[in-house]
Design a protein around this motif. Sequence first.
Motif, PDB file in Angstrom:
ATOM      1  N   ASN A 152       0.869  -1.176   0.000  1.00  7.95           N
ATOM      2  CA  ASN A 152       0.000   0.000   0.000  1.00  7.95           C
ATOM      3  C   ASN A 152       0.909   1.230   0.000  1.00  7.95           C
ATOM      4  O   ASN A 152       1.257   1.764   1.045  1.00  7.95           O
ATOM      5  CB  ASN A 152      -0.901  -0.012   1.235  1.00  7.95           C
ATOM      6  CG  ASN A 152      -1.852   1.165   1.271  1.00  7.95           C
ATOM      7  OD1 ASN A 152      -2.167   1.757   0.239  1.00  7.95           O
ATOM      8  ND2 ASN A 152      -2.316   1.518   2.458  1.00  7.95           N
ATOM      9  N   GLY A 154       2.081   4.886  -0.543  1.00 11.41           N
ATOM     10  CA  GLY A 154       1.697   6.291  -0.642  1.00 11.41           C
ATOM     11  C   GLY A 154       2.818   7.092  -1.274  1.00 11.41           C
ATOM     12  O   GLY A 154       3.971   6.681  -1.299  1.00 11.41           O
ATOM     13  N   GLY A 178      -1.508   3.386  -3.361  1.00  7.93           N
ATOM     14  CA  GLY A 178      -1.965   4.033  -2.144  1.00  7.93           C
ATOM     15  C   GLY A 178      -2.223   5.514  -2.323  1.00  7.93           C
ATOM     16  O   GLY A 178      -2.129   6.065  -3.426  1.00  7.93           O
ATOM     17  N   GLY A 190       0.005  13.732   6.548  1.00  7.35           N
ATOM     18  CA  GLY A 190      -0.687  12.551   6.040  1.00  7.35           C
ATOM     19  C   GLY A 190       0.285  11.483   5.575  1.00  7.35           C
ATOM     20  O   GLY A 190       0.073  10.285   5.775  1.00  7.35           O
ATOM     21  N   ARG A 193       1.642   9.786   8.662  1.00  4.46           N
ATOM     22  CA  ARG A 193       0.601   8.956   9.266  1.00  4.46           C
ATOM     23  C   ARG A 193       0.454   7.633   8.497  1.00  4.46           C
ATOM     24  O   ARG A 193       0.305   6.563   9.101  1.00  4.46           O
ATOM     25  CB  ARG A 193      -0.721   9.707   9.279  1.00  4.46           C
ATOM     26  CG  ARG A 193      -1.840   8.961   9.998  1.00  4.46           C
ATOM     27  CD  ARG A 193      -3.028   9.880  10.283  1.00  4.46           C
ATOM     28  NE  ARG A 193      -3.536  10.501   9.074  1.00  4.46           N
ATOM     29  CZ  ARG A 193      -3.416  11.807   8.787  1.00  4.46           C
ATOM     30  NH1 ARG A 193      -2.790  12.623   9.615  1.00  4.46           N
ATOM     31  NH2 ARG A 193      -3.903  12.294   7.661  1.00  4.46           N
ATOM     32  N   HIS A 194       0.522   7.715   7.175  1.00  4.33           N
ATOM     33  CA  HIS A 194       0.437   6.509   6.345  1.00  4.33           C
ATOM     34  C   HIS A 194       1.591   5.557   6.669  1.00  4.33           C
ATOM     35  O   HIS A 194       1.387   4.339   6.781  1.00  4.33           O
ATOM     36  CB  HIS A 194       0.477   6.908   4.864  1.00  4.33           C
ATOM     37  CG  HIS A 194       0.409   5.769   3.905  1.00  4.33           C
ATOM     38  ND1 HIS A 194      -0.753   5.085   3.641  1.00  4.33           N
ATOM     39  CD2 HIS A 194       1.373   5.175   3.156  1.00  4.33           C
ATOM     40  CE1 HIS A 194      -0.515   4.119   2.763  1.00  4.33           C
ATOM     41  NE2 HIS A 194       0.767   4.154   2.448  1.00  4.33           N
ATOM     42  N   GLU A 197       1.108   3.902  10.078  1.00  8.85           N
ATOM     43  CA  GLU A 197       0.010   2.935  10.089  1.00  8.85           C
ATOM     44  C   GLU A 197       0.351   1.657   9.332  1.00  8.85           C
ATOM     45  O   GLU A 197      -0.505   0.798   9.135  1.00  8.85           O
ATOM     46  CB  GLU A 197      -1.246   3.578   9.494  1.00  8.85           C
ATOM     47  CG  GLU A 197      -1.851   4.659  10.390  1.00  8.85           C
ATOM     48  CD  GLU A 197      -3.005   5.394   9.727  1.00  8.85           C
ATOM     49  OE1 GLU A 197      -3.229   5.169   8.500  1.00  8.85           O
ATOM     50  OE2 GLU A 197      -3.676   6.186  10.411  1.00  8.85           O
ATOM     51  N   GLY A 199       1.777   1.529   6.168  1.00 11.74           N
ATOM     52  CA  GLY A 199       1.878   1.663   4.718  1.00 11.74           C
ATOM     53  C   GLY A 199       3.317   1.907   4.293  1.00 11.74           C
ATOM     54  O   GLY A 199       4.192   2.180   5.117  1.00 11.74           O
TER      55      GLY A 199
END
Length: 299
Positions: A152, A154, A178, A190, A193-194, A197, A199
């Motif tokens: 995933n 990003g 992602g 963001g 945070r990805h 989490e 990612g």
Amino acid sequence: MSAVPSPKNSDPARDWGHYLSNLVIHSLIRLLLLLPYALRVRLMGAMVERVIGPLAGYRRRALRNLAYIWPEMPAPERAEIAKQCLNNVGRSFIENYSAKDFPERMASNQLTGDGLPALEAAMAEGKPIILVSGHYGNYEATRAALVARGLNIGGLYRDMKNPYFNAHYVKTMEAFGGPVFAQGRRGTAGFVRHLKEGGQLVLLFDQHVIGAPEFEFLGHPANTATSAAELALRYDALLIPFYGIRQPDGLGFETVLEAPISHSNPSEMTQALSDSLAARINADPTQWFWVHRRWRPKI
């Protein structure tokens, strides 16, 4: 950036210019997407090489960069590199807008390189992973191959100056995996945070960044962001250089994950990333985007 310019900062002439230029570009993209995949990629490569690149000043900038880095190289050889560079830029552009065809082609692409076992181990452990590349070949080829295997991923991007173009440009990046985040405080939050989490993240580090420290790149100092190394150290993330290397047929790619960069300090790690990309460029200079103002304000 929104799809429509903000009235507060509106300049009617500029806004109309943005609107009309995007209308032309988007219409061209839509027409090309009606063509068979191989034909559209070859055609867009030829258009950027022969028409769009020279008219937009990209060919001139590529030649200026090449003369700065390799002044001893014969001019015809530099011209050939610039020509092939523009063709690759055009091919990469329409590949990235082929949001269905391109990922499907890359889904079965074999991943190679010393970084693959390290990436698989990090995924099994739930360890953060940061993948770093430059504008070389087409980095989205490797991203698509990784997404097809369940990552995933990003990304962080720079807003385009044209807000109309920016709106659909962002959607093409999101189609490859992602979430993507615009550079700036909110986007970076963001992005982080990805990563936290679970990612994975992709960063391109080979554009000029105002105020960033200088690192040697192709034998000359270039202002380079250290953010990839800093994030890797802060979150104990694996830092892997990767490349999507265009193959001689112009359509296929070698999708490579290099050995992870050892954790030390941001400066040493960023120089290691620069050295990795420089080695790829020296091996095949036609694949790098010489159209960027990488060494400004020096040239």
